[in-house]
Design a protein around this motif. Sequence first.
Motif, PDB file in Angstrom:
ATOM      1  N   ALA A   3       7.474   0.378 -56.383  1.00 42.86           N
ATOM      2  CA  ALA A   3       7.859  -0.663 -55.426  1.00 42.86           C
ATOM      3  C   ALA A   3       6.811  -0.800 -54.325  1.00 42.86           C
ATOM      4  O   ALA A   3       6.529  -1.909 -53.852  1.00 42.86           O
ATOM      5  CB  ALA A   3       9.221  -0.337 -54.820  1.00 42.86           C
TER       6      ALA A   3
ATOM      7  N   THR B 282      13.730   0.436 -49.903  1.00 42.87           N
ATOM      8  CA  THR B 282      12.894  -0.095 -50.982  1.00 42.87           C
ATOM      9  C   THR B 282      13.443  -1.428 -51.463  1.00 42.87           C
ATOM     10  O   THR B 282      12.699  -2.385 -51.688  1.00 42.87           O
ATOM     11  CB  THR B 282      12.844   0.904 -52.151  1.00 42.87           C
ATOM     12  N   ILE B 283      14.767  -1.489 -51.607  1.00 43.01           N
ATOM     13  CA  ILE B 283      15.401  -2.723 -52.060  1.00 43.01           C
ATOM     14  C   ILE B 283      15.120  -3.845 -51.050  1.00 43.01           C
ATOM     15  O   ILE B 283      14.741  -4.959 -51.429  1.00 43.01           O
ATOM     16  CB  ILE B 283      16.919  -2.522 -52.237  1.00 43.01           C
TER      17      ILE B 283
ATOM     18  N   LEU C 228      11.660  -5.063 -51.414  1.00 44.08           N
ATOM     19  CA  LEU C 228      11.524  -5.893 -52.622  1.00 44.08           C
ATOM     20  C   LEU C 228      12.024  -7.305 -52.355  1.00 44.08           C
ATOM     21  O   LEU C 228      11.401  -8.290 -52.747  1.00 44.08           O
ATOM     22  CB  LEU C 228      12.336  -5.292 -53.762  1.00 44.08           C
TER      23      LEU C 228
ATOM     24  N   TYR D 158      15.981   4.497 -50.597  1.00 40.35           N
ATOM     25  CA  TYR D 158      16.243   3.606 -51.729  1.00 40.35           C
ATOM     26  C   TYR D 158      16.672   2.220 -51.253  1.00 40.35           C
ATOM     27  O   TYR D 158      16.218   1.201 -51.765  1.00 40.35           O
ATOM     28  CB  TYR D 158      17.297   4.242 -52.641  1.00 40.35           C
ATOM     29  N   ILE D 159      17.547   2.199 -50.229  1.00 35.81           N
ATOM     30  CA  ILE D 159      17.984   0.900 -49.707  1.00 35.81           C
ATOM     31  C   ILE D 159      16.807   0.180 -49.048  1.00 35.81           C
ATOM     32  O   ILE D 159      16.624  -1.028 -49.226  1.00 35.81           O
ATOM     33  CB  ILE D 159      19.153   1.094 -48.721  1.00 35.81           C
TER      34      ILE D 159
END
Lengths: 309, 353
Positions: A230, A279-280, A283, A276-277
């Motif tokens: 990512a 990264t989202i 994106l 992780y959030i």
Amino acid sequence: MLVSFLHATVQAGTPLLFATLGEILSQKVGNLNLGVEGMMIMGSVMGFIVGYNTGDPMLALLAAAAAGALGALIYAFLTVTLKANQEVTGLTLTIFGTGFASFLGHNVVGYRLPDAINNFFLRIPIPLLKDIPFIGEILFNQNIFIYFGYLAVVLLGVLLYKTNLGLNIRMIGENAAAADANGINIVKYKYTFITLGGALCGLGGAYLSLVYVPVWQENITSGVGWIAVALVIFSVWNPYRAIFGAYFFGGLSIVGFRLQAFNLPISIYLLDMLPYISTIIVLIIMSIKKSKENKAPSELGHAYFREER
Amino acid sequence: MRIAKRDELTGKSVAIIRILAILAALVISGIFLIIVGENPLQIYISMVDGALGSGFRIRETIHTTIPLLVTSLGIMIAFKMKFWNIGAEGQIYMGAFGATYFALNFSYLPKPILLILMALGAMIMGGIWLLIPALFKAKFGTNETLFTLMLNYVAIKWITFLQFSLWKDPNAMGFPRMANFTENAMLPKLFGVHIGWVVALILVGFIYVFMNHTKTGYEVSVIGESEDTARYAGINIKKTIIRTMFIGGGICGLAGMIQVAGISGTLSVELSRGVGFTAIITTWLSGLSAPVVVIASLLFAILEQGGSFIQTVYQIPSSVAQILQALILFFVLGSEFNIKYKLVPTKKSKGGI
């Protein structure tokens, strides 16, 4: 407090940095390699085993790079020579790497590295630079592996933007048919830089097992490789921007743990979701503000087949 | 020699190439096993024995096949559309979460009603977990591979939170675990195996018909072939993506419900252990065909069961099975070259092709 947090951020971001740089190389020649996580963990386990048995840090790093490169070579053979689907091949490489690492590592779970290795990765303050206020402590009072990361960024930047080699690499990624017409040996380039990228991913994994943790444990990478994929998008395929992305996400991965000290009314398990959030969110933002400059290499994901151009 | 495109091969020769690829994977991992000092023949034989050697072992293998098969079917619809759903693992966990919610809070309901509610809860949660990335993909073209993958980690952290904190069973004497389901939240058995296998087989039929004999199924494959063609044909791409991904995620979520209500009787972070990833392999291996994926799932379940058997008997790590699975897919991926292309001598083809 802030300095010590940022100091730790650089350390947490280093495996991400190596992996991101590796994936940038692979994608620049048009190959989306989703096997980053697998190559990292292969490097991680090989680095640890060789380091544990020989006590030689250089050999350990070499083994880690070789393991990552081996994974990438399998990927290159399948996707370049045999023109297999890049997404699925990369995923399989991740599954393969995870199995490979857990198989080879089952004998050394929980073992400690010899002192020769630990001492090699102690902090080495750089004279003069380390005295720069604020930045000096954060960036120049680190271990040699982290300095090597800075060097890798610069080398990759020069390679991609200042050399003919880099020009050819970018041409393959943007327009393989044109590169082919210019007499560039596409297969050779792809093999070289996919493998080199794999070696960098392997080194990123080795940082985890040799320096950061530094004990072998299964699932040591826990998604770092995927965040790196990512980050390639986040850094718009630019090694200089990759360093900021990597350290930023390195910071996110430790911020939850650090915030615990403040007795926040939120569970540590939920704070663990942060990288992780984020990264989202990255994106999504990158996909919304799509522009010409931050576009993926046009050939990304396509196998080049001369008769189809 | 040079590479040329090959005409369509018959189904029979494609099958032969695939089987040869699997054999080649067995040979290569055999060599690997010899290098690390093991006897591959002995290991393979005991793997098969461990998976199929007795009635009990066969039932265990079927238990492993069921979630793999159901998840593969959910992934298959996405892959048909070239929507890379790598998030099945998370969808399984969220599905299990939806089912567990009903199992723990409505345990007084009669069994059939409770089970139906659990299944619905699972399908909705799994569906939502894939719907989120699908919406962003449809609207902004957000990379779904990474999005779905990141949601795996989010889901697992969420379950960890439930298990260690919010839904921790106060009667477990401090153990971080959730309460066990009551009997009426457990799937009934048929021929010694929980009825998940019946559900799985019905789903195989459903997906087969959906993909081959319905309008939406046809649209899915057109979008997978080429979005431009789909747009030209007047297919509403966004709507199709969103609708089918909700179904796909829902099916993966159902696999989570089948696991909690059929096997574990409680929800924990240990529930899936990689089924969502193995299912990606089986799906691809099947060539995106619903009937074939039954065989692929069974084959991989045999490998898994055999893997854990050799671990207990010979102390060989069960990751041998994982390596073997990955090698099989490597070889199948590589063998597709032989299906699509052929090598022709350079001289002969001067005038032709």
